[in-house]
Design an enzyme around this catalytic site. Structure first.
Site, PDB file in Angstrom:
ATOM      1  N   LEU A 118       0.881  -1.164   0.000  1.00  0.00           N
ATOM      2  CA  LEU A 118       0.000   0.000   0.000  1.00  0.00           C
ATOM      3  C   LEU A 118       0.917   1.211   0.000  1.00  0.00           C
ATOM      4  O   LEU A 118       1.920   1.224   0.719  1.00  0.00           O
ATOM      5  CB  LEU A 118      -0.895   0.021   1.242  1.00  0.00           C
ATOM      6  CG  LEU A 118      -1.905  -1.115   1.383  1.00  0.00           C
ATOM      7  CD1 LEU A 118      -2.588  -1.042   2.741  1.00  0.00           C
ATOM      8  CD2 LEU A 118      -2.932  -1.067   0.269  1.00  0.00           C
ATOM      9  N   ASP A 119       0.588   2.229  -0.788  1.00  0.00           N
ATOM     10  CA  ASP A 119       1.479   3.384  -0.797  1.00  0.00           C
ATOM     11  C   ASP A 119       1.441   4.084   0.554  1.00  0.00           C
ATOM     12  O   ASP A 119       0.586   3.813   1.404  1.00  0.00           O
ATOM     13  CB  ASP A 119       1.159   4.331  -1.959  1.00  0.00           C
ATOM     14  CG  ASP A 119      -0.183   5.022  -1.833  1.00  0.00           C
ATOM     15  OD1 ASP A 119      -0.509   5.508  -0.737  1.00  0.00           O
ATOM     16  OD2 ASP A 119      -0.904   5.092  -2.845  1.00  0.00           O
ATOM     17  N   ALA A 120       2.383   4.967   0.776  1.00  0.00           N
ATOM     18  CA  ALA A 120       2.562   5.559   2.097  1.00  0.00           C
ATOM     19  C   ALA A 120       1.318   6.270   2.600  1.00  0.00           C
ATOM     20  O   ALA A 120       1.018   6.265   3.800  1.00  0.00           O
ATOM     21  CB  ALA A 120       3.751   6.527   2.082  1.00  0.00           C
TER      22      ALA A 120
END
Length: 281
Positions: A118-120
């Site tokens: 999952l992106d930041a």
């Protein structure tokens, strides 16, 4: 995974471990109840029903299920659910010094890795495990494991826009369609004074930042994004920043999915799941 019957298992074999003992050791039931399950024809070994109480198996290689649900025999494998908070990168060691996932694995002696990314700025459900074979199935798009996201987006999303997400939108790396999409709510944001909508998207794609790009393509940029479901796993009430081991029921559902997928879908080479796949939603 073992696709056929192992050599030497069965009622007359003296090799291996008695099936009822294996089931008891796996926490399925007491040995007496496990015997009842076997006699009732509810236990399979490598896809074959076993009803003989003298049957022995190899717990390291054979696959067992009860009532169609896989049983975890290898107790060295760990399966952990994390509610990843925003601001944390999906990596076990970030070369830029950003907050990473190591802080969430300190309660386990095993070396765990994240399955996918999952992106930041996206929060929600991540699976951490030391089971590379299961990670292969969960991470690789060819197996079609679905993921469910809740996106808060700018603007009032219409039913027509929801249908467009399902029919497909064109992105720079090719067309993409949601498996399912539905509008949960539309309102005026209390902080911004602008209209915002909540949209639920179900996807099996592993393409980079796909939810954000899809919503931007239909004119509704994402404000907040959370992954609520990964295959059979639901985030539930797990607080952000907390991790827990999967329950026996959750492990069974996950292993059942993995076995079903590998028996019905030819796998391509998997991405390197030791530190997440190249995608991030």
């Amino acid at each position: 995974m073992n696709d056929g019957a192992p050599q030497g298992w069965g009622a007359q074999s003296t090799d291996g471990v008695r099936l009822q003992k294996v089931l008891a050791n796996a926490g399925v039931a007491s040995r007496r109840v496990a015997e009842d399950l076997i006699v009732a024809g509810r236990v399979r070994v490598n896809g074959e029903v076993v009803t003989e109480l003298g049957s022995r198996i190899d717990p390291e290689n054979d696959l067992v299920d009860v009532d169609g649900t896989a049983v975890q025999l290898d107790q060295s494998k760990r399966y952990v659910m994390l509610n990843k908070p925003t601001g944390v990168v999906s990596s076990m060691k970030d070369d830029r010094g950003r907050p990473d996932l190591r802080r969430f694995t300190q309660d386990w002696d095993e070396r765990l890795y994240n399955v996918g990314r999952l992106d930041a700025e996206t929060s929600g459900l991540l699976v951490l495990t030391n089971d590379g074979e299961l990670a292969h199935v969960l991470a690789h798009p060819s197996f079609g494991v679905t993921k469910v996201y809740i996106a808060k987006v700018d603007g009032r999303v219409t039913p027509q826009t929801v249908q467009k997400l399902v029919r497909g939108v064109d992105l720079e790396d090719g067309p993409i369609a949601a498996d399912k999409a539905r509008l949960l709510s539309a309102s005026t944001g209390s902080a911004t004074g602008r209209e915002e909508s909540l949209v639920e998207l179900t996807l099996h794609s592993g393409r980079n930042r796909i939810v954000r790009r899809m919503m931007a393509a239909v004119g509704h940029p994402v404000v907040e994004l959370v992954r609520r479901q990964f295959g059979p796993l639901h985030l539930g009430t797990l607080p952000a920043g907390r991790a827990r081991e999967l329950t026996k029921v959750e492990r069974g559902a996950l292993l059942t999915l993995a076995r079903s997928a590998t028996s019905s879908t030819p796998a391509e080479d998997a991405p390197d799941t030791r530190d997440g796949d190249p995608s991030a939603e």
